[in-house]
Enzyme design. Structure first.
Site, PDB file in Angstrom:
ATOM      1  N   CYS A   1       0.783  -1.220   0.000  1.00  0.00           N
ATOM      2  CA  CYS A   1       0.000   0.000   0.000  1.00  0.00           C
ATOM      3  C   CYS A   1       0.821   1.279   0.000  1.00  0.00           C
ATOM      4  O   CYS A   1       1.991   1.284   0.355  1.00  0.00           O
ATOM      5  CB  CYS A   1      -0.881   0.080   1.236  1.00  0.00           C
ATOM      6  SG  CYS A   1      -1.924  -1.319   1.452  1.00  0.00           S
TER       7      CYS A   1
ATOM      8  N   SER B   1      14.118  -1.343 -12.301  1.00  0.00           N
ATOM      9  CA  SER B   1      14.534  -1.330 -10.899  1.00  0.00           C
ATOM     10  C   SER B   1      16.033  -1.517 -10.697  1.00  0.00           C
ATOM     11  O   SER B   1      16.569  -1.171  -9.655  1.00  0.00           O
ATOM     12  CB  SER B   1      13.764  -2.393 -10.129  1.00  0.00           C
ATOM     13  OG  SER B   1      13.881  -3.637 -10.789  1.00  0.00           O
TER      14      SER B   1
ATOM     15  N   ASP C   1      20.837  -6.133 -11.352  1.00  0.00           N
ATOM     16  CA  ASP C   1      19.431  -6.012 -10.955  1.00  0.00           C
ATOM     17  C   ASP C   1      19.366  -5.693  -9.467  1.00  0.00           C
ATOM     18  O   ASP C   1      20.330  -5.889  -8.738  1.00  0.00           O
ATOM     19  CB  ASP C   1      18.653  -7.289 -11.276  1.00  0.00           C
ATOM     20  CG  ASP C   1      17.156  -6.999 -11.473  1.00  0.00           C
ATOM     21  OD1 ASP C   1      16.711  -5.862 -11.193  1.00  0.00           O
ATOM     22  OD2 ASP C   1      16.423  -7.915 -11.902  1.00  0.00           O
TER      23      ASP C   1
HETATM   24 MG    MG Z   1      13.443  -6.051 -11.408  1.00  0.00          MG
END
Ligand code: MG
Ligand code: SF4
Length: 476
Positions: A6, A293, A355
């Site tokens: 959330c 990301s 990553d």
């Molecule tokens: Mg990722």
């Protein structure tokens, strides 16, 4: 995939003159869409009466300009949510609105209670009725019970805080104020902002920026802060705990432009990449980040290694929730739709792929395969966080331990599983240092050290992983 459950937001005009709190909340939620795409909700205070609207889907799917203009009021709270496996119904979407003996209450929270089963049983034994499986209903029931005896909602919240264990940040709206509260360890984030007198509470500072506001400060562990007609009032001071902010906020969840508990998320990711380079250097031609990301960490890695940084993978941004199916074949299809390798950039090169984390390994395996098919000569995997080996019980949806690749496979087996030429994980110390040494972060999903005790049956279900078994020394 790992999902945060959330994001919460609140806007409050102490003068009660501006009626645009819903619009500001809409913008704040929109900036925190990454924290939950399953449902969005806004509750407003319309001249002392609380109204609430909750919708499935993205913020912009649930609310358009017309819907927002109808929601006139000087105070509002809002919420975006990821579904949990047990419940993605609209009944458990937030904010939740109830009528207590002392008036209406609207509540939105982010996190999870570790003693929710016990609290639910106790409350049911006293006659409480629950319509959903959400912890927010438990909180409202506790609150309503304390409000019978307490005049001030802040006192009721404080009593409730002493009964609830877990990780949470919450905003509560009554007919005359908005109150923010953070768990006693400060695991889930919450900050305060301001714009021309209007006050805000938000899970992430990027939401304060999105409304054009100024960041004021973070709410401190255990602190209860009221936004009232006389401005910001500290209703319960912080305890003396150093913030045990969720380390995964820095690794993955939070938007890179947010600052959480004094640490800039983007800077912490770049720093983690640079520490990763020192811990696991690699002689290569090109460093690429797994979009999106892994990008910040890959910049840090390339800078520290003095290797060119570039694009090697494209991400199709339109692959969204439609494809969020839990089974393996759907996930694999999703990955092929989601990523494309840039042959022009990677052909004949030794690549370092960075990553942020490695969860199941499915995505990584496919991405490495794509890079090889596009002509990459070598692909060295570097992960800007330690192996993920434990489930989160503080409001973050992690797969069970048997689905975490670093629980089932040793590092040596994992290199083969993902098809990389080498694999290196950032150490926990390295990550913590990159994220700011003023903190004392929660590291449970990496370390198995849970800062808030879990219910006995949960604790018993957790398998301790021996680091020596995992790291059985493969050359990084
Ligand atoms: Mg990722
Ligand atoms: Fe964050 Fe991991 Fe702690 Fe959960 S266990 S709060 S994801 S650091």
């Amino acid at each position: 995939m790992i999902h945060d459950e959330c994001g919460i937001f609140a806007a409050f005009d102490p003068t009660s003159t501006r009626q645009d709190a819903a619009r500001l909340t809409f913008l704040g939620l929109f900036a925190m869409q990454h924290r939950g795409e399953d449902s969005a909700g806004i509750a407003i205070n319309q001249q002392g009466t609380l109204l609430c609207q909750r919708r499935k889907g993205l913020v912009t799917e649930g609310f358009d300009a017309v819907a927002i203009n109808v929601l006139q009021g000087h105070a509002a709270i809002g919420h975006v949510r990821y579904p949990t496996p047990v419940d993605s119904s609209l009944e458990s979407a937030q904010p939740m609105l109830i009528k207590s003996r002392r008036g209406q209450l609207a509540l939105a929270f982010n996190g999870a209670l570790t003693n929710s089963a016990q609290l639910r049983q106790e409350l049911q034994a006293q006659g409480a009725i629950f319509q959903s499986r959400s912890d927010s209903e438990i909180m409202l029931a506790l609150l309503a019970r304390h409000q019978v005896l307490e005049d001030r909602p802040e006192t009721a919240l404080s009593k409730m805080q002493s009964e609830m264990f877990g990780a949470y940040a919450m905003v509560l709206m009554t007919s005359d104020r908005v109150i923010g509260m953070r768990d006693p360890n400060g695991i889930r984030p919450l900050c305060i902002g301001e714009l021309q007198g209007t006050l805000f509470l938000a899970s992430e500072s990027c939401a304060i920026d999105a409304v054009g506001g100024q960041f004021v400060r973070d709410v401190q562990p255990g602190e209860i802060v009221s936004l009232t007609a006389s401005g910001i009032v500290v209703a319960q001071p912080a305890n003396n705990t150093r913030c045990k902010t969720c380390l995964f906020e820095y690794v993955y969840f939070a938007r890179p432009d947010s600052v959480i508990d004094g640490t800039n998320v983007f800077a912490s990711r770049v720093a983690s990449g640079s520490v990763l380079a020192h811990e696991h250097p690699c002689d290569a031609d090109l460093v690429i980040g797994a979009p999106d990301s892994g990008l910040a960490a890959s910049i840090g890695y390339a800078q520290a290694m003095k290797i060119p940084h570039g694009s090697g993978l494209l991400k199709n941004r339109y692959v969204g929730r439609t494809f969020l199916h839990p089974n393996q074949s759907h996930r694999e299809m999703l990955v092929s739709l989601k990523f494309t390798a840039l042959a022009e950039a990677v052909k004949g090169k030794k690549i370092v792929l960075v990553d942020d984390s490695l969860v199941r390994g499915t995505t990584t395996r496919h991405v490495i395969n794509l890079l090889r098919k596009a002509g990459a000569q070598e692909v060295h995997m570097r992960v800007a966080s330690p192996p993920l080996q434990y489930p989160c019980h503080y409001g973050v949806e992690t797969p069970g331990q048997h689905d975490l690749s670093a629980c089932e496979l040793t590092q040596r087996e994992l290199v083969n599983h993902i098809g990389a030429d080498s694999l290196g994980f950032l150490s926990l110390n390295g990550l913590q240092n990159a994220c700011g040494s003023n903190l004392n972060q929660c590291t449970a999903c990496f370390s198995g050290q849970y800062p808030v005790a879990l219910a006995p049956e949960l604790a018993a279900s957790i398998r301790q992983i021996d680091p020596d078994w995992f790291f059985n020394r493969v050359e990084g």
